[in-house]
Design a protein around this motif. Structure first.
Motif, PDB file in Angstrom:
ATOM      1  N   TYR A 126      -2.052  -5.355   1.858  1.00 42.98           N
ATOM      2  CA  TYR A 126      -2.919  -4.193   2.012  1.00 42.98           C
ATOM      3  C   TYR A 126      -4.140  -4.566   2.846  1.00 42.98           C
TER       4      TYR A 126
ATOM      5  N   ASN B 120      -6.653  -2.188   3.746  1.00 40.27           N
ATOM      6  CA  ASN B 120      -7.554  -1.023   3.653  1.00 40.27           C
ATOM      7  C   ASN B 120      -7.078   0.178   4.459  1.00 40.27           C
TER       8      ASN B 120
ATOM      9  N   ILE C 107      -3.253   5.133   2.269  1.00 44.04           N
ATOM     10  CA  ILE C 107      -2.013   5.070   1.499  1.00 44.04           C
ATOM     11  C   ILE C 107      -1.348   6.447   1.493  1.00 44.04           C
TER      12      ILE C 107
ATOM     13  N   GLN D  81       3.779   5.446  -1.058  1.00 41.13           N
ATOM     14  CA  GLN D  81       3.280   4.082  -1.162  1.00 41.13           C
ATOM     15  C   GLN D  81       2.463   3.894  -2.433  1.00 41.13           C
TER      16      GLN D  81
ATOM     17  N   LEU E 134      -0.058   0.665  -4.541  1.00 39.50           N
ATOM     18  CA  LEU E 134      -0.709  -0.642  -4.454  1.00 39.50           C
ATOM     19  C   LEU E 134      -0.408  -1.459  -5.699  1.00 39.50           C
TER      20      LEU E 134
ATOM     21  N   THR F 171      -3.604  -8.015  -2.835  1.00 39.82           N
ATOM     22  CA  THR F 171      -3.162  -6.629  -2.963  1.00 39.82           C
ATOM     23  C   THR F 171      -2.069  -6.344  -1.931  1.00 39.82           C
ATOM     24  N   TYR F 172      -0.972  -5.751  -2.418  1.00 38.93           N
ATOM     25  CA  TYR F 172       0.145  -5.410  -1.547  1.00 38.93           C
ATOM     26  C   TYR F 172       0.413  -3.906  -1.592  1.00 38.93           C
ATOM     27  N   VAL F 173       0.986  -3.409  -0.528  1.00 40.32           N
ATOM     28  CA  VAL F 173       1.476  -2.036  -0.481  1.00 40.32           C
ATOM     29  C   VAL F 173       2.986  -2.072  -0.703  1.00 40.32           C
TER      30      VAL F 173
END
Length: 258
Positions: A21, A23, A26, A30, A32, A39-41
């Motif tokens: 992620y 910023n 989203i 999707q 988080l 942090t991943y999407v």
């Protein structure tokens, strides 16, 4: 990363795309997640590529695909593209044909330090056609990588040629018609020269410049090929037979030695 994707796909029973992620905004498909303080999407592909693929598709192959790094590089190079982690490839989809060519893998390799092959699948409008072309690529990718003479930018026409030579090398009837017994005793420099001459449009000047050969040296090598195989590479039919024969022979030898 790949094992994490596989874990979530198993848990959700859905195909997903996953990346760090940064910023960005989203979307509705999707979510988080936090993993190892990062942090991943997670992007569910059902509403993105699986049902709505429509554009010019490029596959990027690396032995150890670093999806996040490669994605960042491509986002810096190209605007308005969609990028997915799909079937162990990075898949780039664009509304328009991009300025991706034989020089592009070198640019990417200078950034990622990983050998990179790009397969241009042309314009695709449905997932079945995409999966069909990816399956063909999967069949041929080892042959492509083992072909020391190949460009790292592969077109659909190249895939056709690789498929034909693969069939020839694995078909006993066709193989029996090819002069493998003569080809195997020909100096590899002659074979490589012949292949490059054909791939450079049967053009003497273009081939000699590319191979850093004197024009007379190139002509001499072509004459030696004609002497050994009775094939005049300045003739289209003879050039086609030579190309098919040598490529299928090299494919056969790679399979034999592997």
């Amino acid at each position: 990363m790949q094992s994490l994707i596989e874990f979530f796909e198993k848990e959700t029973n859905k195909k997903i795309n996953m990346f760090k992620y940064n910023n960005e905004k989203i979307t509705s498909n999707q979510n988080l997640i936090e993993f190892n303080n990062t942090t991943y999407v997670i992007e569910f592909l059902k509403d993105s590529i699986l049902n709505h693929v429509n554009g010019h598709c490029y596959l990027f192959n690396q032995q150890n695909l670093d999806f996040d790094s490669l994605k960042n590089i491509l986002n810096n190079l190209y605007e308005d593209v969609q990028i997915y982690n799909y079937n162990n490839y990075l898949l780039l989809v664009s509304d328009d044909i991009l300025d991706i060519d034989c020089s592009t893998p070198t640019i990417i390799e200078s950034e990622t330090y990983s050998k990179t092959y790009i397969i241009y699948l042309e314009k695709i409008t449905n997932i079945d056609n995409l999966d069909f072309k990816i399956n063909i690529t999967n069949e041929l990718i080892d042959i492509i990588i083992n072909d020391s003479n190949t460009s790292k930018f592969i077109t659909l026409n190249d895939l056709i040629m690789y498929k034909v030579t693969s069939i020839a090398s694995n078909n006993k009837q066709i193989s029996s018609l090819i002069k493998y017994d003569i080809i195997k005793n020909i100096d590899k420099n002659l074979l490589t020269t012949g292949i490059n001459f054909i791939e450079n449009d049967l053009n003497i000047s273009k081939t000699s410049n590319m191979l850093f050969l004197h024009r007379n040296t190139l002509i001499y090598r072509l004459e030696k090929i004609k002497e050994y195989l009775n094939l005049d590479l300045k003739n289209f039919k003879d050039a086609f037979i030579f190309y098919l024969s040598v490529k299928s022979f090299l494919n056969f030898m790679n399979n034999y030695n592997s």
